[in-house]
Motif scaffolding. Structure first.
Motif, PDB file in Angstrom:
ATOM      1  N   UNK B 475       6.728  37.479  54.204  1.00 14.72           N
ATOM      2  CA  UNK B 475       6.156  36.418  53.368  1.00 14.72           C
ATOM      3  C   UNK B 475       5.672  35.247  54.236  1.00 14.72           C
ATOM      4  N   UNK B 476       6.495  34.928  55.216  1.00 10.14           N
ATOM      5  CA  UNK B 476       6.159  33.819  56.095  1.00 10.14           C
ATOM      6  C   UNK B 476       4.861  34.141  56.849  1.00 10.14           C
ATOM      7  N   UNK B 477       4.815  35.354  57.400  1.00  9.67           N
ATOM      8  CA  UNK B 477       3.645  35.760  58.177  1.00  9.67           C
ATOM      9  C   UNK B 477       2.389  35.769  57.312  1.00  9.67           C
ATOM     10  N   UNK B 478       2.564  36.082  56.009  1.00 14.15           N
ATOM     11  CA  UNK B 478       1.394  36.196  55.141  1.00 14.15           C
ATOM     12  C   UNK B 478       1.233  34.985  54.223  1.00 14.15           C
ATOM     13  N   UNK B 479       1.833  33.863  54.582  1.00  9.03           N
ATOM     14  CA  UNK B 479       1.757  32.596  53.805  1.00  9.03           C
ATOM     15  C   UNK B 479       2.102  32.787  52.325  1.00  9.03           C
ATOM     16  N   UNK B 480       3.098  33.673  52.072  1.00  3.82           N
ATOM     17  CA  UNK B 480       3.566  33.845  50.693  1.00  3.82           C
ATOM     18  C   UNK B 480       2.626  34.609  49.794  1.00  3.82           C
ATOM     19  N   UNK B 481       1.558  35.143  50.368  1.00  3.18           N
ATOM     20  CA  UNK B 481       0.566  35.769  49.503  1.00  3.18           C
ATOM     21  C   UNK B 481       0.775  37.271  49.306  1.00  3.18           C
ATOM     22  N   UNK B 482       1.759  37.821  50.019  1.00  3.58           N
ATOM     23  CA  UNK B 482       1.989  39.262  49.873  1.00  3.58           C
ATOM     24  C   UNK B 482       2.633  39.539  48.519  1.00  3.58           C
ATOM     25  N   UNK B 483       2.249  40.616  47.912  1.00  2.47           N
ATOM     26  CA  UNK B 483       2.865  41.002  46.646  1.00  2.47           C
ATOM     27  C   UNK B 483       4.301  41.427  46.929  1.00  2.47           C
ATOM     28  N   UNK B 484       5.298  40.698  46.367  1.00  2.00           N
ATOM     29  CA  UNK B 484       6.698  40.957  46.733  1.00  2.00           C
ATOM     30  C   UNK B 484       7.121  42.394  46.429  1.00  2.00           C
ATOM     31  N   UNK B 485       6.604  42.934  45.363  1.00  2.00           N
ATOM     32  CA  UNK B 485       6.972  44.296  44.987  1.00  2.00           C
ATOM     33  C   UNK B 485       6.481  45.286  46.051  1.00  2.00           C
ATOM     34  N   UNK B 486       5.252  45.093  46.480  1.00  2.00           N
ATOM     35  CA  UNK B 486       4.681  45.985  47.499  1.00  2.00           C
ATOM     36  C   UNK B 486       5.462  45.858  48.819  1.00  2.00           C
ATOM     37  N   UNK B 487       5.808  44.624  49.183  1.00  2.83           N
ATOM     38  CA  UNK B 487       6.577  44.387  50.407  1.00  2.83           C
ATOM     39  C   UNK B 487       7.903  45.148  50.351  1.00  2.83           C
ATOM     40  N   UNK B 488       8.599  45.022  49.221  1.00  6.95           N
ATOM     41  CA  UNK B 488       9.883  45.703  49.069  1.00  6.95           C
ATOM     42  C   UNK B 488       9.749  47.218  49.202  1.00  6.95           C
ATOM     43  N   UNK B 489       8.731  47.747  48.534  1.00 11.74           N
ATOM     44  CA  UNK B 489       8.552  49.198  48.552  1.00 11.74           C
ATOM     45  C   UNK B 489       8.287  49.717  49.975  1.00 11.74           C
ATOM     46  N   UNK B 490       7.424  49.028  50.681  1.00  9.12           N
ATOM     47  CA  UNK B 490       7.072  49.484  52.031  1.00  9.12           C
ATOM     48  C   UNK B 490       8.264  49.346  52.979  1.00  9.12           C
ATOM     49  N   UNK B 491       9.012  48.236  52.823  1.00  5.64           N
ATOM     50  CA  UNK B 491      10.193  48.038  53.673  1.00  5.64           C
ATOM     51  C   UNK B 491      11.221  49.128  53.426  1.00  5.64           C
ATOM     52  N   UNK B 492      11.458  49.431  52.157  1.00  5.58           N
ATOM     53  CA  UNK B 492      12.419  50.504  51.804  1.00  5.58           C
ATOM     54  C   UNK B 492      12.037  51.787  52.530  1.00  5.58           C
ATOM     55  N   UNK B 493      10.762  52.103  52.419  1.00  4.75           N
ATOM     56  CA  UNK B 493      10.260  53.354  52.973  1.00  4.75           C
ATOM     57  C   UNK B 493      10.446  53.380  54.497  1.00  4.75           C
ATOM     58  N   UNK B 494      10.081  52.265  55.116  1.00  7.08           N
ATOM     59  CA  UNK B 494      10.081  52.259  56.582  1.00  7.08           C
ATOM     60  C   UNK B 494      11.470  52.107  57.180  1.00  7.08           C
ATOM     61  N   UNK B 495      12.328  51.328  56.543  1.00  7.88           N
ATOM     62  CA  UNK B 495      13.639  51.037  57.138  1.00  7.88           C
ATOM     63  C   UNK B 495      14.711  52.010  56.673  1.00  7.88           C
ATOM     64  N   UNK B 496      14.642  52.459  55.429  1.00 10.24           N
ATOM     65  CA  UNK B 496      15.691  53.318  54.899  1.00 10.24           C
ATOM     66  C   UNK B 496      15.217  54.752  54.759  1.00 10.24           C
ATOM     67  N   UNK B 497      13.926  54.899  54.519  1.00 12.26           N
ATOM     68  CA  UNK B 497      13.324  56.189  54.199  1.00 12.26           C
ATOM     69  C   UNK B 497      13.469  57.180  55.315  1.00 12.26           C
TER      70      UNK B 497
END
Lengths: 95, 497
Positions: B475-497
């Motif tokens: 969020x910080x890197x993207x000045x709060x403009x990232x869609x939080x839902x999309x961020x969560x989904x991608x993080x889940x996939x990359x870190x836990x998936x």
């Protein structure tokens, strides 16, 4: 029905009439005379007859909700013994 | 009654309080009840006075038809009986601001009879207050005592303005209920447009009748209708705010309990509440004047109403607060609480409905009740002075709803709307505040973060909560403009998936 001297004093005070004490007895007599005369109406049988507010069989005249009056402060205050800044001025009357 | 009856402890056990209120509500009208002089607030002294209002000899009162309609409308809004035959009487007393020497009022035959309204306590529970009657009467002038040390100044502008006196039955049992009743009544009057309800301007004034009794006595009174089960009441005159109503009742109830417990007896009397000291004191000078010697006013014929005229008014009644609240719950899906808060104020409800038009109602309600009102309250403003219009607010809610911006960015846009105004969609466009839902862009940022922080990334497998740190960084890197839902989904996939 009859009034007493105390009733007369009380009615006079409520109506802000200054009745000298030596007039009270005479007024008791006069008022009782009037009341006794009116009391003759009790002889009429009014069983089942509704009390009448007015003998005039005419609807209450009404007015539209428009401002048509006011703005006459000088006239309103003309008879006041004392006025100031557009107010009536009366002896101090505070609760 | 709620399970918890309001009680005050005394030396002889608990006491209960019983109250009935008389509310004087100034009728919204251009001209006065019986004359063509204006009613507007704040005019120079004695400029809104006709010779009728000044009680010059020979002047005759002519009733204002609109005021009659307002009274009928109010009666209908209080679910009350409308009397097709009513009458005006003279109430006789002397006071410098009453030039006639009597007030034209309705004593024996009021225009409105019994009704009832439902009120809400602070805890959200509801109770019913039965209305005894509503009648029309003239207001008095205004006495000003502090302009001169030796005299009283009188302004007759208010003299003859139409008032509705609304009398409740003794159904009110606590300071909280008294204030809830007045505030509900005010809401209904404001919805109807029959009274402005501004207590500071004296448009709504309350006389509170207070008595105390032992537990059980009130129930006996309600069963039998016999007032002797209740204590002797005192009437506290002209209490002019909800807070003062509560204070006056608390003080007066305790005063009565103390007298009774010390073996004394309550005198039925009129008392004044002193807002500076918080105490009530006797108005002894009024005692004798209480003999009002009412009689029918010979200058006025009886007021007769046609049933079809009353029916016409009924058909045209606006939606009232209870109906609005129920609709907000049943049709718009709001919670009882949110619906009550919105419906309790006519302007707030109207604003909300405009915002919610074509929008998600819950989202609209959250934004109006929380963000907007939070800000209004902070700035000491009312909804009518709100710098953000309902149309702007609706635009903002629409942008959140279609995911153009996140709720967080919406708060920034709200700040801009508040301070600078403008069109929310254009603000978002011009300042590049659109939410990034482009997964490629988000993914790139996340890949970079994982590459820069391998240890952190590995720890998420053991402590999934540690993912929050990544969300914050994205969020910080993207000045709060990232869609939080999309961020969560991608993080889940990359870190836990």
């Amino acid at each position: 029905m009859s009034v007493t001297a105390d009733d007369v004093r009380r009615i006079a005070r409520l109506a802000r009439l200054a009745e000298p004490e030596d007039r009270v007895d005479a007024l008791v007599g006069e008022l009782n005379g009037i009341l006794n005369w009116i009391e003759q109406l009790n002889e009429v049988d009014v069983e089942g007859v509704q009390a009448m507010t007015t003998p005039v069989a005419f609807p209450l005249p009404m007015r539209k909700d428009e401002v048509t009056d006011g703005g006459i402060r000088d006239k309103v205050l003309a008879n006041a013994p004392k006025s100031d800044e557009g107010f009536f001025v009366v002896p101090k009357s505070v609760e | 009654m709620s399970a918890d009856t309001y009680t005050l402890p005394g030396a002889t056990g608990d006491w209960e309080v019983v109250m009935g209120l008389e509310i004087h509500a100034q009728v919204v009208s251009q001209a006065k009840l019986f004359s063509g002089a204006a009613t507007a607030f704040g005019a120079a002294p004695n400029t809104q006075v006709s010779l009728v209002d000044a009680a010059m000899p020979g002047m005759l009162p002519v009733i204002n038809e609109h005021v009659v309609e307002q009274a009928v409308k109010t009666g209908l809004g209080l679910n009350a009986q409308i009397n097709t035959w009513s009458r005006f009487d003279r109430k006789n007393y002397f006071y410098p601001d009453l030039p006639q020497g009597y007030q034209i009022s309705q004593f024996q035959f009021p225009i409105v009879g019994e009704g009832e309204i439902e009120c809400e306590r602070d805890d959200g529970s509801r109770f019913t207050v039965r209305i005894e009657r509503l009648h029309l009467e003239q207001d008095a002038g205004k006495s000003i005592h502090d302009l001169d040390p030796n005299s009283t100044y009188v302004d007759l502008n208010r003299s003859g303005v139409a008032l509705m006196e609304i009398v409740s039955k003794p159904d009110i049992r606590s300071p909280d209920e008294a204030s809830a009743y007045v505030s509900k009544l005010r809401t209904i009057l404001r919805y109807l447009g029959t009274c402005g309800g501004d207590m500071e301007k004296g448009q709504l004034r309350a006389d509170v009748n207070v008595s105390v009794c032992k537990p059980g006595a009130y129930e006996k009174f309600r069963e039998t209708g016999d007032f002797s089960h209740l204590g002797t009441r005192c009437e506290i005159k002209n209490v002019n705010s909800l807070r003062f109503i509560r204070q006056a009742i608390e003080y007066e109830a305790q005063r009565q309990i103390d007298i009774i417990e010390e073996g004394g007896k309550i005198d039925q009397e009129t008392r004044l509440f002193d807002a500076n000291t918080g105490v009530t004191r006797s108005m002894r000078s009024k005692e004798e004047a209480h003999d009002y010697r009412y009689f029918p006013d010979p200058d006025l014929l009886p007021l007769e109403l046609q049933q079809d005229w009353i029916d016409q008014i009924r058909v045209n009644l606006p939606e009232l607060p209870d109906a609005k609240r129920e609709r907000f719950v049943s049709e718009m899906g709001l919670s009882e609480y949110d619906a009550s808060v919105l419906a309790a104020d006519k302007d707030r409800a109207a604003y909300f409905e405009e915002v919610a038009e074509g929008r998600d109602a819950k989202l609209a309600s959250n934004w109006v009740n929380n963000e907007l009102y939070g800000r209004l309250n902070k700035e000491g403003l009312t909804i009518t002075d709100c710098p953000v219009s309902a149309a702007q607010m609706s635009g903002l809610v629409g942008l959140i709803e279609d995911k153009t911006i996140s709720g967080k960015i919406a708060k920034d846009v709200f700040e801009i709307l508040w301070a600078e105004g403008g069109d929310p969609a254009k603000i978002v466009e011009d300042r590049g505040l659109k939410q990034v839902t482009d997964t490629g862009a988000i993914e790139a940022v996340i890949d970079q973060l994982i590459a820069d922080n391998p240890d952190q990334a590995a720890s998420v497998k053991e402590k999934p909560k540690a993912m929050g740190w990544f969300v914050g960084q994205v969020m910080k890197a993207m000045q709060g403009k990232a869609n939080p839902q999309a961020v969560n989904e991608i993080l889940q996939k990359k870190l836990l998936g």
